[in-house]
Design a protein around this motif. Structure first.
Motif, PDB file in Angstrom:
ATOM      1  N   ASP A 146       1.142  32.912 -11.952  1.00  0.00           N
ATOM      2  CA  ASP A 146       1.863  32.635 -13.199  1.00  0.00           C
ATOM      3  C   ASP A 146       0.931  32.624 -14.411  1.00  0.00           C
ATOM      4  O   ASP A 146       1.361  32.921 -15.526  1.00  0.00           O
ATOM      5  N   ALA A 147      -0.362  32.294 -14.195  1.00  0.00           N
ATOM      6  CA  ALA A 147      -1.315  32.236 -15.314  1.00  0.00           C
ATOM      7  C   ALA A 147      -2.723  32.441 -14.784  1.00  0.00           C
ATOM      8  O   ALA A 147      -3.060  31.998 -13.680  1.00  0.00           O
ATOM      9  N   LEU A 148      -3.543  33.137 -15.581  1.00  0.00           N
ATOM     10  CA  LEU A 148      -4.962  33.327 -15.284  1.00  0.00           C
ATOM     11  C   LEU A 148      -5.769  32.774 -16.453  1.00  0.00           C
ATOM     12  O   LEU A 148      -5.494  33.103 -17.604  1.00  0.00           O
ATOM     13  N   HIS A 149      -6.772  31.958 -16.160  1.00  0.00           N
ATOM     14  CA  HIS A 149      -7.529  31.298 -17.221  1.00  0.00           C
ATOM     15  C   HIS A 149      -8.975  31.777 -17.347  1.00  0.00           C
ATOM     16  O   HIS A 149      -9.623  31.500 -18.357  1.00  0.00           O
ATOM     17  N   VAL A 150      -9.506  32.473 -16.342  1.00  0.00           N
ATOM     18  CA  VAL A 150     -10.899  32.941 -16.397  1.00  0.00           C
ATOM     19  C   VAL A 150     -10.992  34.342 -15.808  1.00  0.00           C
ATOM     20  O   VAL A 150     -10.109  34.784 -15.059  1.00  0.00           O
ATOM     21  N   GLY A 151     -12.074  35.025 -16.166  1.00  0.00           N
ATOM     22  CA  GLY A 151     -12.341  36.350 -15.623  1.00  0.00           C
ATOM     23  C   GLY A 151     -13.700  36.398 -14.956  1.00  0.00           C
ATOM     24  O   GLY A 151     -14.415  35.390 -14.869  1.00  0.00           O
ATOM     25  N   VAL A 152     -14.081  37.584 -14.513  1.00  0.00           N
ATOM     26  CA  VAL A 152     -15.377  37.772 -13.860  1.00  0.00           C
ATOM     27  C   VAL A 152     -16.499  37.461 -14.852  1.00  0.00           C
ATOM     28  O   VAL A 152     -16.457  37.870 -16.011  1.00  0.00           O
ATOM     29  N   PRO A 161       7.750  28.610  -4.491  1.00  0.00           N
ATOM     30  CA  PRO A 161       9.072  28.099  -4.120  1.00  0.00           C
ATOM     31  C   PRO A 161       8.936  26.777  -3.369  1.00  0.00           C
ATOM     32  O   PRO A 161       8.056  26.603  -2.536  1.00  0.00           O
ATOM     33  N   GLY A 162       9.792  25.850  -3.685  1.00  0.00           N
ATOM     34  CA  GLY A 162       9.780  24.574  -2.987  1.00  0.00           C
ATOM     35  C   GLY A 162       8.809  23.565  -3.550  1.00  0.00           C
ATOM     36  O   GLY A 162       8.770  22.417  -3.081  1.00  0.00           O
ATOM     37  N   LEU A 163       8.016  23.954  -4.569  1.00  0.00           N
ATOM     38  CA  LEU A 163       7.046  23.013  -5.123  1.00  0.00           C
ATOM     39  C   LEU A 163       7.748  21.851  -5.817  1.00  0.00           C
ATOM     40  O   LEU A 163       7.349  20.689  -5.669  1.00  0.00           O
ATOM     41  N   SER A 164       8.819  22.163  -6.547  1.00  0.00           N
ATOM     42  CA  SER A 164       9.529  21.097  -7.262  1.00  0.00           C
ATOM     43  C   SER A 164      10.151  20.098  -6.289  1.00  0.00           C
ATOM     44  O   SER A 164      10.185  18.889  -6.558  1.00  0.00           O
ATOM     45  N   GLN A 165      10.633  20.590  -5.128  1.00  0.00           N
ATOM     46  CA  GLN A 165      11.203  19.681  -4.131  1.00  0.00           C
ATOM     47  C   GLN A 165      10.122  18.761  -3.561  1.00  0.00           C
ATOM     48  O   GLN A 165      10.375  17.570  -3.307  1.00  0.00           O
ATOM     49  N   SER A 179       4.597  21.725 -12.263  1.00  0.00           N
ATOM     50  CA  SER A 179       5.579  22.801 -12.149  1.00  0.00           C
ATOM     51  C   SER A 179       4.967  24.052 -11.537  1.00  0.00           C
ATOM     52  O   SER A 179       5.671  24.897 -10.977  1.00  0.00           O
ATOM     53  N   THR A 180       3.642  24.190 -11.674  1.00  0.00           N
ATOM     54  CA  THR A 180       2.906  25.280 -11.019  1.00  0.00           C
ATOM     55  C   THR A 180       1.746  24.677 -10.245  1.00  0.00           C
ATOM     56  O   THR A 180       1.258  23.585 -10.568  1.00  0.00           O
ATOM     57  N   LEU A 181       1.289  25.413  -9.240  1.00  0.00           N
ATOM     58  CA  LEU A 181       0.193  24.924  -8.410  1.00  0.00           C
ATOM     59  C   LEU A 181      -1.138  25.375  -9.010  1.00  0.00           C
ATOM     60  O   LEU A 181      -1.380  26.577  -9.151  1.00  0.00           O
TER      61      LEU A 181
END
Length: 368
Positions: A91-97, A113-117, A181-183
């Motif tokens: 969903d998101a990338l924060h760093v590069g090589v 999927p299933g993280l919110s549960q 909401s995201t891992l």
């Protein structure tokens, strides 16, 4: 090999001897008697015109260098892969090589999927545990209910721990102090991102490697010690490491370990050298050369500055005593530095250091 010039006084000496106005030169001008080829005996007067210094041949251990092929590798416990422990999508990338990262820093985020549960179950278990503990404090709670709440809380935490969420973050999420909401994909160590396999928006399978992080300080150099050289190399030996990228720079280190097994393909033992690499100039994957200083048996030796060369080869001027000097050919490289072995000479032999070219000119003039 240093070039030595003929002193002006000696040049004048020979020039006068060849002048058309001077009487024909005789051997007595420079030598007392006829001398064998490549040898001369100077008169006291001729000797006094020259500045001659000598050095004595001494037996000394000779140091040579063994060159070993090597490669630069990260330390085994200073490299790590960032792996997704759940299926989902990047969903998101924060760093590069090439990015410098700290341990615990979020490198990417995965929607699963299933993280919110799982988060909802965690918060419910935390609330129930808090309620049962309050009832126990008032003396109206049942022990079996508290035990069940503790079990449910432990299971809910383990559900998130199993997909890589840190314990301190789980506690904050349970109390509503942090969203999940995201891992988050966190760096397990501090270091440099050497590879990024994650692609924004791409699906992620459980166990997929997303980043490769290496701590480059210190770093390891592994050299191949071939079977024929095993008796010359030992742990604790000082070495010099050089790379083709920067051949003029030498890294100093010691052999930390000799692996006690011969590689059956390379027929070599791995020698491991640990270098601080404080500036990060050594990078995994580089080729290198490791030079090991080998001290051999004592042999007759001289400073390299005593070695001279001409069209006939390399030689020295030996002082025989009583103003007698002779040329002695030696098997030594013309561009030698430091100390050279001269097996043609016995220990205790005096060899001319300064004035050798003037003496050789006198020998040549005598034989002309």
């Amino acid at each position: 090999m240093p070039v030595r010039s003929l002193p002006l006084l000696a040049l004048l000496f020979f020039a006068v001897g060849c002048s058309s106005n001077a009487p024909p030169p005789t051997n007595d001008a420079t030598a007392e008697d006829a001398s064998p080829p490549d040898q001369i005996t100077l008169t006291d007067a001729a000797r006094s015109e020259l500045t001659i210094t000598t050095v004595t041949v001494e037996e000394r251990p000779i140091t040579s260098h063994l060159s070993l092929p090597a490669r630069v590798l990260p330390e085994a416990n200073q490299q790590a892969y960032v792996t997704s422990l759940i299926s989902g999508r990047v969903d998101a990338l924060h760093v590069g090589v090439g990015a410098q990262v700290e341990q615990g820093q979020v490198l990417a985020e995965v929607t699963a999927p299933g993280l919110s549960q799982r988060v909802a179950a965690l918060r419910q278990a935390r609330d129930e545990l808090d309620r049962q503990q309050r009832l126990q404090e008032r003396g109206v709670g049942l022990t079996k209910n508290l035990t069940a709440a503790e079990r449910d809380w432990a299971m809910a935490r383990q559900e998130l721990r199993s997909i890589g969420v840190r314990a301190d973050r789980i506690e904050r999420v349970a109390r509503g102090e942090e969203d999940l909401s995201t891992l988050p994909m966190e760096a397990p160590i501090s270091g440099t991102v050497l590879d990024r396999m994650a692609v924004l928006g791409s699906p992620v399978d459980e166990g997929m490697e997303l980043f490769y992080v290496v701590d480059l300080h210190p770093i390891r150099v592994v050299a191949d010690v071939f079977e024929r050289n095993l008796d010359q190399v030992r742990e604790g030996q000082e070495v010099t490491v050089q790379t083709p990228v920067n051949p003029d720079r030498a890294y100093q280190g010691t052999i930390a370990q000799l692996v006690p097994q011969v590689d059956t393909e390379r027929r070599a033992v791995s020698a491991r050298i640990r270098l601080s690499n404080s500036d990060g100039s050594l990078r995994p994957g580089m080729f290198a050369t490791v030079r090991v200083a080998i001290t051999g048996a004592a042999e007759p030796a001289l400073p390299a500055d005593a070695i001279m060369t001409d069209e006939r080869g390399t030689y020295v001027i030996v002082e025989e005593g009583n103003n007698t000097y002779r040329r002695q050919d030696v098997d030594a490289p013309a561009d030698a530095e430091g100390t050279v072995v001269v097996r043609e000479l016995a220990p205790g032999t005096n060899v001319v250091m300064d004035g050798g070219f003037q003496i050789m000119s006198a020998i040549d003039n005598q034989q002309a």
